[in-house]
Design a protein around this motif. Structure first.
Motif, PDB file in Angstrom:
ATOM      1  N   LYS B 251    -117.374  18.422   4.220  1.00 41.34           N
ATOM      2  CA  LYS B 251    -115.992  18.933   4.161  1.00 41.34           C
ATOM      3  C   LYS B 251    -115.944  20.227   3.347  1.00 41.34           C
ATOM      4  O   LYS B 251    -115.283  21.189   3.718  1.00 41.34           O
ATOM      5  N   GLN B 254    -117.163  23.108   5.312  1.00 39.30           N
ATOM      6  CA  GLN B 254    -116.263  23.538   6.393  1.00 39.30           C
ATOM      7  C   GLN B 254    -115.050  24.262   5.841  1.00 39.30           C
ATOM      8  O   GLN B 254    -114.417  25.036   6.544  1.00 39.30           O
ATOM      9  N   GLU B 255    -114.727  23.994   4.575  1.00 35.85           N
ATOM     10  CA  GLU B 255    -113.539  24.612   3.976  1.00 35.85           C
ATOM     11  C   GLU B 255    -113.831  25.979   3.353  1.00 35.85           C
ATOM     12  O   GLU B 255    -112.921  26.637   2.846  1.00 35.85           O
ATOM     13  N   ARG B 256    -115.076  26.397   3.368  1.00 35.80           N
ATOM     14  CA  ARG B 256    -115.407  27.739   2.877  1.00 35.80           C
ATOM     15  C   ARG B 256    -114.752  28.811   3.762  1.00 35.80           C
ATOM     16  O   ARG B 256    -114.438  28.539   4.914  1.00 35.80           O
ATOM     17  N   PRO B 259    -117.578  28.986   7.108  1.00 33.60           N
ATOM     18  CA  PRO B 259    -118.148  27.637   7.221  1.00 33.60           C
ATOM     19  C   PRO B 259    -119.655  27.737   7.475  1.00 33.60           C
ATOM     20  O   PRO B 259    -120.102  28.677   8.135  1.00 33.60           O
TER      21      PRO B 259
END
Lengths: 529, 529
Positions: B251, B254-256, B259
């Protein structure tokens, strides 16, 4: 054939939704009479149930029969003749010649995947035979190959009504690999989508494919796409379009209970770097080539060169003059949709208003009645470019920014501000390029495809093509949407340990009945074991 | 060599944090004297800066020299002799014989990757030569190969201090491919991590690798791991561990803003299905084999068979009796950490208390002073299993649930409730298996590796191994962490269009100087062009 406007749920047609929408005709700024029914939640559910049921049966069909299915699609599409091209022209405003070429490319893609799976080596079979007498523990027999993963949801793209839409770069490999496909048709060309879906359904029926191997649903909003991506039976998503759209699907897919892979190709500014000796040696031809690439297809390509970098050098003035003259010559061009046109002018005007940006060619926005654009180009210094992130973003349409750097150091600094790209290009002969290893490294690291002395537009469909790239050009730099390796997005490896030969798939049997290339005990061979 | 307890930031050692932690000794339920310093935020930043700077240089080093580096790691590890094994034994409680074997496997993994990159064909070179006279447009020259992606962050795993830790299944391919590696050491075995890091650093220095090609940081909390995954220079993450841990990293990645791929291998219940004829024919050997597999390594394997399915049949009583007797015989086993032991008993007790679950063998929780477990097994009906999702989850440790189904229909229904797995197993001869195509399909679809007549424990390091599987066993079913294809997690394709031969990487030059296998105009060949 006639357009039904209904959703194609396997072999059935369905139009439960009272709401409808119509095709927009960009060249006339009007609409066509046929109505299209967005799928309802129940139709989405029915589609996914059917796809899930079709999966096991379809995956077990021999590759040669799946290849027949793909070739039948090409036959059915060609049998529609000019009707298909004319509808595409009406709905997209793209010239007939371009559409004919694009249909040819689509047929070529389907044919290449049919050939790929007929030949069979693409499954990357690996066999490590047993060593029962090994100490301290015996070695088991292990065999591995790529297998399909399940129902794939694909979003048709607005700018390629054939090659990146219903029977395009995502559908061909997904079907080739043995996965059912569910298409979300792009609302910018529902009629050509409808006709293409009929071609696929007809091909599936006459080659005996299971009901549900292919479905196509309409929506002019976001509900159907959302429901498809969130559905538990969906195992992967293919998308080509905007950064915003791609990221919305990507986030949605990651937030599922079971995250699934999304390959979203989200566009690119495709920087072109021109080194000074080459600029001096080929001033006129470079200016003309770039002008052609920037304006090709009204700039509506994901490979459009949106940034051109060069150094301040004696040939620059002459280059700018010819470049501006050539771009200015391009007559006005029809854009695909009202939204794309409006967004183009908005983003172009925003870019032109940024500090230090000097307009070289400015096209006029035509009257509302015509969905037209003309090309614009502008110039900015490396210094102003570096400090302004707004200038690093894509303006989808016929716009390009010339970034003039003081020296190689400033050029390197500017390139460090460029994120991942589908392509980068370097205009330089071998000797001049060799003198700039840092530029080569910076452009390599940011690119999916690195072009020498050529423009990025034009994506060859072949094994060595990589149409992908580091984020944000795609959501996963390890995959391509064009070329044979596009199939790798929709498969996974499965190992078979100590299986009796009779139960193994043909690809892994001792006798190698398909005659494919396999890695047997670490040696590539087509031999039996 | 002696343990420093300091972070290894490239070729420097650093211990800025006043906070420290110590190694836990499970066999004695005590701690060792050395102190380890969790990395500070500044140390993380310094590490990533160094890795980023090292990347371009390291990626450009010829593969043969990178292979020398990998082999030097094996030499330095072996040169540490029993010191390394003894420290591992102290910190994990795993028996010396098992650790010796695991070190051998680790050496083997490094050696296989050294050989792979020396040979060179792994880069999947594809060449499509130009057709300058093609109409309507000339075909450019396109060449493609796999290239490294940048700094890789790897999390050491608690249950394999060598094979899945500092120089393990993620590090070997990441380094082989040309990526710098940043290791987050597992706090369960910091001493053996420290020694292994020293071996890698020494190997890097004596083979002339750039400073920053490898770093290792400590933390007994989550801060360092979080900072590493969130750092913009990090390009991919490798993790083996719990579902909770893996998903947290996934998670986060992916939140960078950008991603990045995370390959998290998150465990599995590894269902084993026994068909009735085979149960009758091999009652005793099946019971003994399963008992051995369930209790191997105190059940602390991601391939531990946590669920065993069978049908109610005449041989079942006898099977249960022998299975229970054999499991009951196993003496108590040391578990890796206090946390793992406590969690094991908590989850086991929870499973045993579920409706319809009947205990077959119950081990006692020993006194606090000993970090020990004994194996437990239980039985439940297919009906009760199907309706209770709590029973579908992994109990990490020596526990297994026997699910007895009324008939094949109920067995199929039960299997549909099982999510993705690293492995599935079927105990059946070819004739009996062929009679159950639905079972074969259900087990295939859920598995990364499908074993016939064998237990899932034991992961062979070879090309045909797939150690991965559909979610939730991993975060991406398309990749493996074991075998040569593990390298595919840490590379991406790059296309070179119309490059002069002199500037191309050796892998793509006309003369094929490395003599590798390449796909040239769609034909596999080792020939020059």
């Amino acid at each position: 054939m006639s357009i039904t406007g209904k959703n194609y749920i396997g072999y059935s047609q369905s139009a439960e939704n009272a709401k409808t929408f119509q095709s927009y005709v960009p060249v006339k700024h009007t609409h066509l009479p046929e109505t299209f029914h967005p799928a309802t939640a129940e139709e989405v559910e029915k589609t996914m149930q059917l796809a899930e049921r079709a999966f096991d049966e379809y995956a077990a069909i021999p590759a040669s029969q799946r290849a027949d299915f793909l070739m039948a699609i090409t036959e059915e599409m060609m049998a529609m003749g000019d009707e298909l091209l004319e509808r595409a022209h009406q709905e997209t405003g793209l010239p007939m010649g371009r559409l004919q070429g694009e249909r040819g490319r689509t047929i070529n893609q389907l044919t290449q995947f049919a050939n790929l799976i007929r030949e069979g080596s693409w499954v990357e079979a690996r066999v490590d035979t047993a060593q029962p007498d090994r100490t301290p523990a015996p070695k088991p027999d292990l065999r591995k190959m790529l297998v399909p993963i399940g129902p794939i949801v694909i979003f048709g793209s607005s700018n390629f009504p054939f090659a990146y839409s219903i029977a395009g770069v995502d559908t061909a490999p997904a079907l080739a690999a043995g996965n059912p496909v569910i298409l979300k048709a792009h609302p910018a060309h529902p009629g050509v989508s409808d006709l293409t879906a009929q071609a696929i359904v007809k091909a599936a029926q006459r080659t005996g494919m299971p009901n549900g191997v292919f479905s196509m649903l309409y929506d002019d909003g976001y509900e159907v796409g959302t429901a498809l991506v969130q559905h538990p039976y969906t195992k992967a998503v293919g998308f080509t379009g905007s950064f915003k759209g791609g990221m919305a699907l990507y986030k949605m897919a990651q937030e599922r209970d079971e995250p699934i892979p999304v390959f979203a190709e989200m566009g690119s500014v495709n920087p072109v770097v021109i080194l000074p000796d080459t600029l001096a040696a080929h001033t006129e031809s470079l200016a003309k080539t770039l002008a052609g690439s920037v304006t090709l297809g009204a700039g509506q390509f994901c490979t459009n060169p949106g940034l051109v970098f060069t150094l301040d050098s004696p040939a620059l003035d002459e280059f700018e003059k010819i470049y501006a003259r050539e771009v200015g010559k391009i007559t006005s061009m029809t854009m695909l949709t009202e939204g794309i046109r409006k967004n183009f002018f908005k983003l172009r005007d925003k870019a032109l208003a940024e500090a230090g940006v000097e307009t070289l060619v400015l096209s006029d926005e035509k009257a509302e009645g015509e969905n037209q654009s003309q090309a614009s180009i502008a110039r900015v210094s490396g210094k102003d470019f570096i400090k302004n992130p707004n200038l690093h973003e894509e303006v989808f349409g016929p716009f390009s920014l010339l970034v003039v750097c003081e020296d190689s150091i400033e050029l390197q600094a500017a390139l460090k501000h460029i994120p991942g790209q589908l392509t980068t290009s370097l205009m330089a002969d071998a000797a001049e390029a060799a003198g700039h290893p840092q530029i080569l490294r910076l452009l390599s690291r940011r690119a999916g495809r690195f072009i020498m002395n050529g423009v990025p537009t034009g994506v060859e469909v072949c094994a060595a093509m990589h149409h992908g790239g580091p984020f944000p050009s795609t959501t996963d730099s390890r995959f391509t949407s064009v070329g044979r390796d596009a199939i790798l997005r929709f498969v996974r490896p499965l190992s078979f340990q100590d299986w009796p030969d009779s139960l193994l798939p043909d690809e892994l049997k001792d006798s190698n009945p398909l005659g494919i290339w396999r890695l047997v005990n670490n040696e590539l061979t087509q031999d039996a074991i």
